[in-house]
Design a protein around this motif. Sequence first.
Motif, PDB file in Angstrom:
ATOM      1  N   GLY A  67       0.795  -1.225   0.000  1.00  0.00           N
ATOM      2  CA  GLY A  67       0.000   0.000   0.000  1.00  0.00           C
ATOM      3  C   GLY A  67       0.825   1.272   0.000  1.00  0.00           C
ATOM      4  O   GLY A  67       0.283   2.370  -0.038  1.00  0.00           O
ATOM      5  N   THR A  68       2.157   1.150   0.049  1.00  0.00           N
ATOM      6  CA  THR A  68       2.994   2.356   0.041  1.00  0.00           C
ATOM      7  C   THR A  68       3.445   2.689  -1.385  1.00  0.00           C
ATOM      8  O   THR A  68       3.306   1.866  -2.297  1.00  0.00           O
ATOM      9  CB  THR A  68       4.261   2.143   0.893  1.00  0.00           C
TER      10      THR A  68
ATOM     11  N   GLY B  24       6.279  -2.740  -7.840  1.00  0.00           N
ATOM     12  CA  GLY B  24       5.401  -3.483  -8.756  1.00  0.00           C
ATOM     13  C   GLY B  24       5.520  -2.971 -10.185  1.00  0.00           C
ATOM     14  O   GLY B  24       5.647  -3.745 -11.133  1.00  0.00           O
ATOM     15  N   ALA B  25       5.498  -1.638 -10.320  1.00  0.00           N
ATOM     16  CA  ALA B  25       5.553  -1.033 -11.655  1.00  0.00           C
ATOM     17  C   ALA B  25       6.877  -1.358 -12.347  1.00  0.00           C
ATOM     18  O   ALA B  25       6.900  -1.720 -13.534  1.00  0.00           O
ATOM     19  CB  ALA B  25       5.367   0.481 -11.545  1.00  0.00           C
TER      20      ALA B  25
END
Lengths: 111, 503
Positions: B373-374, B381-382
């Motif tokens: 969530g940060t 992830g990207a």
Amino acid sequence: MLFTKEEKLAIIFIIACSLVGAGFFYYKRAQSSAFEIFAIKNIPEEQKQVNINAASIRELISLKRIGPVLAERIVLYREENGPFQSAEDVKRVKGIGEHTYRLIKKRITLE
Amino acid sequence: MKKVYLLYVAVFFALGEIIGKSAEFLKDRPLILLFLGFIFFIMLLASVRKEPLFIISLFALFAVLGTMRYDAFNATPKNHIKNLVGRKVILEVEIASDPLDGSGLKAEGKTLILPGQGEKQVCGKMLVRIRGSEKNAYRYGDILRVEGTLREIPRYPLGKSDYRKFLANKKIYAILSLKKESVKKIGEVRSSPAKFVRFIYIVREKLGARVRVFFNRPYSGVVEALFLGKRGDLPKPLKESLSKTGTFHILAISGLHVGIIYFILRLALKVMKVNPKAAIILSVLFLACYAVLTGARPSILRATVMFSILSLSGLFGRKTSVYNLVGISALLILLFNPNQLFEIGFVLSYGAVLSIVYISPKIYRLLGGAKSGTVAAYLKGAISVSFAAWVGLLGVVAYYFGIIAPVTVIANILIIPLLFVIMGAGILFFIPGIFCKYMAVIFAGSTTFFIFLLVKIVEFLRNLPCAYFNVYGWDAKNAITYYIMLLGIILIFGGAGRKRKKN
């Protein structure tokens, strides 16, 4: 809760787009050249010069009376005999006679 | 193995097609294939209790089916248009494409008229060029009587291949160049599917006209490419910048766009409190219509099939495996049109998905921990997805386009979130904007601004040092060597990442 997380997201997005759009609209009215990307030169296709020593088949097809078959013949002629030395040399290509040459001579160049 | 069995089926089916394309001795010899298929079927029955042999026989059978399907699809009967090349003909043809698509008018041959001798049924597609005619003079499904000489497709270079081979892959072997006076409309196809496709193309034309009213050039070209799949009006400098930064897929409507539209659609249906089951059915129907509207390219078909199956599996309470989704979508596309396997769009589309699914979790593990969530987790992830797609497609892109663009990794991270915003703003232009001109103006303004940002980012990235390298000498051997090395690296480092996670 009045709105779910998704509804809040949708509302924020719509308002943001509306504000950006409104801002863009008024700014463009004030500065008409703002947000121009790429100089769009409105040269009609029929007036662009075509270099018969370097043009691709697609570019050659833009010449009047030159279809895919003649364009391919021009390219083949170039490959077999080297670059054209003068614009009139294009008449040596099979299928291009005096009439076709007169139609295309103003648009062809050697450089 | 169970989780990915459909992927293996698709792989063996594709392998069968490759054998069908390369093995000359199998062409027009269906009996050999039937015999092989029969042998493998007998082996399958005999090995029901011996799993390894059962699996080998099953996959071999699918390979034979792939070869048979390829052969059957590419067989040209005696009355095919291909056999009339070089002759002057009078034909009745049916228009089989959208004349405003920009990729050339395609027609299906129906009847050959032999003056004084009657008529003969013919089949096969051809490219039609009508000189002196407006593009919108004819529509999909129109039946025309034409008179002209059928010629071979010219062989001008196109990537690694040529234009003739490119069209032969689409089963188009001839071109008919006509004067306007040699064409006469004699009717229209009246079947329901043809009427439906015709209606969709009319909708596409009207939406395109609406875009040109509210957007200036070249923004109108970008919006038409993004939403309607029409790339004819894209400015050349932008196409070049996107190619050099490896981000042409942003404007080539693809699975990414279908995914974004699907996400926005489901969100909108949720906000409108539509029943979840009805929302699933509506999404699937919308995606199917959208695929037709945008030209049904392989990447769009892949994404449409995948998202449809994903949605429908949710409806029936079934779990899905991404690999099986990829496998079944590939199998359905190849069953329908086996030649898609040899199109670069198909290779890139499936290559990207499989690279992301297989490689990105390994890169994610290697990048270390980040709290869920940060911003760090989002960036992790990207980066892993973008890098996985780039590294997975590098060999193929270098081979086909002669370019390696390291800047693609950063470009995707910056541009894809912006693409979400552009698609959202564009949907607001198309849907609410239809009902109110002022809303159309406002949302056209916001869409234009976001596209302006996109262009500026792409231009900035293109001019970075070492953004891209030309590798024109990259051949098939280089590509194969690259993928062998990549697999080796993934197996070594992927294993190391898993060990670190366990510890």
